[in-house]
Design a protein around this motif. Structure first.
Motif, PDB file in Angstrom:
ATOM      1  N   LYS A 155      59.853  36.494  42.541  1.00 20.31           N
ATOM      2  CA  LYS A 155      59.512  35.168  43.060  1.00 20.31           C
ATOM      3  C   LYS A 155      59.159  35.253  44.539  1.00 20.31           C
ATOM      4  O   LYS A 155      58.161  34.672  44.992  1.00 20.31           O
ATOM      5  N   ARG A 156      59.962  35.997  45.299  1.00 20.37           N
ATOM      6  CA  ARG A 156      59.666  36.189  46.732  1.00 20.37           C
ATOM      7  C   ARG A 156      58.383  36.996  46.907  1.00 20.37           C
ATOM      8  O   ARG A 156      57.569  36.716  47.795  1.00 20.37           O
ATOM      9  N   LEU A 157      58.212  38.000  46.039  1.00 18.04           N
ATOM     10  CA  LEU A 157      57.013  38.835  46.124  1.00 18.04           C
ATOM     11  C   LEU A 157      55.758  38.005  45.899  1.00 18.04           C
ATOM     12  O   LEU A 157      54.764  38.139  46.630  1.00 18.04           O
ATOM     13  N   LEU A 158      55.797  37.119  44.928  1.00 15.59           N
ATOM     14  CA  LEU A 158      54.639  36.278  44.633  1.00 15.59           C
ATOM     15  C   LEU A 158      54.385  35.249  45.732  1.00 15.59           C
ATOM     16  O   LEU A 158      53.242  34.921  46.038  1.00 15.59           O
ATOM     17  N   SER A 159      55.470  34.754  46.329  1.00 16.39           N
ATOM     18  CA  SER A 159      55.286  33.771  47.413  1.00 16.39           C
ATOM     19  C   SER A 159      54.655  34.419  48.643  1.00 16.39           C
ATOM     20  O   SER A 159      53.981  33.747  49.427  1.00 16.39           O
ATOM     21  N   ASP A 160      54.870  35.728  48.799  1.00 16.40           N
ATOM     22  CA  ASP A 160      54.295  36.443  49.942  1.00 16.40           C
ATOM     23  C   ASP A 160      52.877  36.943  49.657  1.00 16.40           C
ATOM     24  O   ASP A 160      52.210  37.461  50.554  1.00 16.40           O
ATOM     25  N   THR A 161      52.432  36.809  48.420  1.00 18.63           N
ATOM     26  CA  THR A 161      51.083  37.259  48.075  1.00 18.63           C
ATOM     27  C   THR A 161      50.055  36.295  48.659  1.00 18.63           C
ATOM     28  O   THR A 161      50.112  35.090  48.397  1.00 18.63           O
ATOM     29  N   PRO A 162      49.109  36.779  49.453  1.00 20.70           N
ATOM     30  CA  PRO A 162      48.191  35.881  50.154  1.00 20.70           C
ATOM     31  C   PRO A 162      47.158  35.214  49.257  1.00 20.70           C
ATOM     32  O   PRO A 162      46.641  34.145  49.591  1.00 20.70           O
ATOM     33  N   GLY A 163      46.850  35.810  48.120  1.00 22.46           N
ATOM     34  CA  GLY A 163      45.784  35.251  47.297  1.00 22.46           C
ATOM     35  C   GLY A 163      44.432  35.707  47.799  1.00 22.46           C
ATOM     36  O   GLY A 163      44.314  36.639  48.596  1.00 22.46           O
ATOM     37  N   MET A 164      43.390  35.045  47.369  1.00 25.77           N
ATOM     38  CA  MET A 164      42.033  35.423  47.779  1.00 25.77           C
ATOM     39  C   MET A 164      41.815  35.062  49.244  1.00 25.77           C
ATOM     40  O   MET A 164      42.137  33.963  49.679  1.00 25.77           O
ATOM     41  N   SER A 165      41.269  36.023  49.970  1.00 21.59           N
ATOM     42  CA  SER A 165      41.083  35.816  51.408  1.00 21.59           C
ATOM     43  C   SER A 165      39.621  35.651  51.805  1.00 21.59           C
ATOM     44  O   SER A 165      39.312  35.517  52.987  1.00 21.59           O
ATOM     45  N   CYS A 166      38.732  35.654  50.845  1.00 15.60           N
ATOM     46  CA  CYS A 166      37.301  35.545  51.158  1.00 15.60           C
ATOM     47  C   CYS A 166      36.957  34.100  51.525  1.00 15.60           C
ATOM     48  O   CYS A 166      37.651  33.161  51.131  1.00 15.60           O
ATOM     49  N   PRO A 167      35.886  33.889  52.270  1.00 17.24           N
ATOM     50  CA  PRO A 167      35.479  32.522  52.622  1.00 17.24           C
ATOM     51  C   PRO A 167      34.943  31.776  51.407  1.00 17.24           C
ATOM     52  O   PRO A 167      34.487  32.370  50.426  1.00 17.24           O
ATOM     53  N   TRP A 168      35.012  30.450  51.500  1.00 17.44           N
ATOM     54  CA  TRP A 168      34.508  29.609  50.403  1.00 17.44           C
ATOM     55  C   TRP A 168      32.995  29.381  50.571  1.00 17.44           C
ATOM     56  O   TRP A 168      32.540  29.153  51.705  1.00 17.44           O
ATOM     57  N   PRO A 169      32.215  29.462  49.548  1.00 18.81           N
ATOM     58  CA  PRO A 169      32.617  29.733  48.162  1.00 18.81           C
ATOM     59  C   PRO A 169      32.614  31.234  47.879  1.00 18.81           C
ATOM     60  O   PRO A 169      31.756  31.964  48.390  1.00 18.81           O
ATOM     61  N   PRO A 170      33.540  31.708  47.077  1.00 23.24           N
ATOM     62  CA  PRO A 170      33.517  33.126  46.695  1.00 23.24           C
ATOM     63  C   PRO A 170      32.301  33.415  45.818  1.00 23.24           C
ATOM     64  O   PRO A 170      31.929  32.601  44.976  1.00 23.24           O
ATOM     65  N   THR A 171      31.677  34.547  46.047  1.00 23.85           N
ATOM     66  CA  THR A 171      30.487  34.924  45.280  1.00 23.85           C
ATOM     67  C   THR A 171      30.862  35.985  44.249  1.00 23.85           C
ATOM     68  O   THR A 171      32.039  36.328  44.076  1.00 23.85           O
ATOM     69  N   SER A 172      29.859  36.515  43.573  1.00 18.69           N
ATOM     70  CA  SER A 172      30.096  37.539  42.550  1.00 18.69           C
ATOM     71  C   SER A 172      30.763  38.772  43.135  1.00 18.69           C
ATOM     72  O   SER A 172      31.430  39.524  42.423  1.00 18.69           O
ATOM     73  N   GLU A 173      30.597  38.981  44.442  1.00 19.22           N
ATOM     74  CA  GLU A 173      31.240  40.125  45.083  1.00 19.22           C
ATOM     75  C   GLU A 173      32.754  39.935  45.205  1.00 19.22           C
ATOM     76  O   GLU A 173      33.482  40.896  45.427  1.00 19.22           O
ATOM     77  N   ASN A 174      33.189  38.700  45.092  1.00 17.07           N
ATOM     78  CA  ASN A 174      34.613  38.395  45.271  1.00 17.07           C
ATOM     79  C   ASN A 174      35.348  38.073  43.976  1.00 17.07           C
ATOM     80  O   ASN A 174      36.562  37.860  43.989  1.00 17.07           O
ATOM     81  N   VAL A 175      34.630  38.015  42.870  1.00 13.15           N
ATOM     82  CA  VAL A 175      35.278  37.640  41.613  1.00 13.15           C
ATOM     83  C   VAL A 175      35.068  38.709  40.544  1.00 13.15           C
ATOM     84  O   VAL A 175      34.801  38.413  39.385  1.00 13.15           O
ATOM     85  N   ASN A 176      35.196  39.948  40.938  1.00 13.20           N
ATOM     86  CA  ASN A 176      35.076  41.049  39.977  1.00 13.20           C
ATOM     87  C   ASN A 176      36.437  41.709  39.763  1.00 13.20           C
ATOM     88  O   ASN A 176      37.451  41.323  40.356  1.00 13.20           O
ATOM     89  N   VAL A 177      36.465  42.731  38.917  1.00  8.75           N
ATOM     90  CA  VAL A 177      37.721  43.397  38.564  1.00  8.75           C
ATOM     91  C   VAL A 177      38.363  44.068  39.769  1.00  8.75           C
ATOM     92  O   VAL A 177      39.586  44.010  39.963  1.00  8.75           O
ATOM     93  N   THR A 178      37.539  44.685  40.592  1.00 10.53           N
ATOM     94  CA  THR A 178      38.070  45.371  41.771  1.00 10.53           C
ATOM     95  C   THR A 178      38.783  44.404  42.703  1.00 10.53           C
ATOM     96  O   THR A 178      39.893  44.675  43.194  1.00 10.53           O
ATOM     97  N   GLU A 179      38.177  43.255  42.947  1.00 16.69           N
ATOM     98  CA  GLU A 179      38.781  42.269  43.832  1.00 16.69           C
ATOM     99  C   GLU A 179      40.010  41.617  43.171  1.00 16.69           C
ATOM    100  O   GLU A 179      40.923  41.166  43.862  1.00 16.69           O
ATOM    101  N   SER A 180      40.009  41.561  41.856  1.00 16.16           N
ATOM    102  CA  SER A 180      41.145  40.959  41.156  1.00 16.16           C
ATOM    103  C   SER A 180      42.436  41.697  41.465  1.00 16.16           C
ATOM    104  O   SER A 180      43.512  41.098  41.593  1.00 16.16           O
ATOM    105  N   GLN A 181      42.337  43.011  41.617  1.00 13.29           N
ATOM    106  CA  GLN A 181      43.528  43.808  41.869  1.00 13.29           C
ATOM    107  C   GLN A 181      44.126  43.517  43.233  1.00 13.29           C
ATOM    108  O   GLN A 181      45.331  43.678  43.436  1.00 13.29           O
TER     109      GLN A 181
END
Length: 290
Positions: A155-181
């Motif tokens: 729970k603490r680990l997930l709360s510290d996870t920043p999430g996606m850091s790319c600017p809005w709107p995310p493009t195809s470069e930001n929503v692929n498998v590599t970025e998912s990790q």
């Protein structure tokens, strides 16, 4: 006509059957397991143990011997036994010594699933096996504490996870498998990989190496957990890409909303906002090139 002496009622005949095996059953199972070891067993387990004991000692198939007859017989011979029927219909009746305390009763309760998978061979185990069974019950609380502590760690680990850091709107470069990790903590990814048996590599220094097809599934589940833990505030490549793809393929807000309620993708409003922002970004880029 001849006057014949009436036969004994069928129930009395049934109750008196397999007397030798019944005595052995009472000595090994009832007295030793229930009264001495203070264990809790199910009537289904006791019936199966009795049937197997008859087969082993008398070579007779007693599979038709009714459970209610065995219970009546035990209640008459062992008034110190207690019979408890749980509220769940699929859970078999419990049998234990009436002197058993509530705390001990909770500790000794069998599998709450109520499935009758325990064979009589388990009921005829040696004393050392019985001790092992009691140890397993005693470690249940320790297992609970371990899992509870681990849950708060994640729970603490997930709360510290920043999430996606790319600017809005995310493009195809930001929503692929590599970025998912990048939005999935190593600990969460490795934990799920261990749980499903994809690997036995004990490390938190890096993402464990698993098969590619399993990797995609684990990554998908991990993103759902990240999204769910943040109550939808932290978007993931999956939550955005899946929602946008379904919108383009179906145009259905109901399907997107359904997937959103199941925790698989972003809300319809978020998907609509993303689609609009991407369209505006495309127009800006086109105007710059022209």
């Amino acid at each position: 006509m001849f006057l014949l002496r009436p036969d004994k009622p069928e129930t009395e005949q049934d109750e008196a059957m397999f007397d030798a095996s019944y005595k052995l059953f009472c000595e090994r199972i009832i007295r030793q397991r229930l009264l001495v070891n203070n264990e809790v067993l199910r009537m289904g387990q006791l019936r199966q143990a009795f049937i197997d004991m008859v087969k082993a000692n008398e070579g007779v198939d007693a599979s038709n011997y009714r459970q209610d007859l065995l219970k009546k017989r035990l209640a008459q011979d062992f008034p110190q036994l207690a019979f408890h029927m749980p509220t769940k219909r699929n859970v078999c009746e419990l049998v234990f010594a009436e002197t058993l305390s509530k705390d001990a009763l909770v500790d000794m309760l069998p599998d709450p699933s109520g499935t009758e998978t325990t064979q009589s061979s388990e009921l005829s185990q040696t004393d050392s096996d019985n001790e092992t069974g009691r140890t397993k019950c005693q470690t249940t609380h320790e297992d609970t504490r371990t899992l509870y502590t681990a849950a708060f760690f994640f729970k603490r680990l997930l709360s510290d996870t920043p999430g996606m850091s790319c600017p809005w709107p995310p493009t195809s470069e930001n929503v692929n498998v590599t970025e998912s990790q990048t939005v999935v903590p190593i600990g969460l990814y490795n934990l799920l990989s261990w749980i499903i048996g994809a690997t036995e590599e004990p490390t938190l220094d890096h993402y464990v190496n698993i098969d590619d097809d399993v990797h995609l599934k684990v990554l998908s589940v991990c993103q759902d957990i990240v999204y769910l833990a943040s109550k939808g505030r932290k978007q993931t490549p999956k939550s955005l890409a899946l929602g946008l793809t379904v919108r383009h393929l179906t145009g259905s807000s109901r399907i997107v909303s359904l997937l959103n309620r199941l925790g698989h993708c972003a809300s319809w409003d978020t998907v609509l906002s993303l689609d609009t922002s991407l369209a505006q970004l495309t127009l800006v880029e086109v105007s710059h090139h022209s």
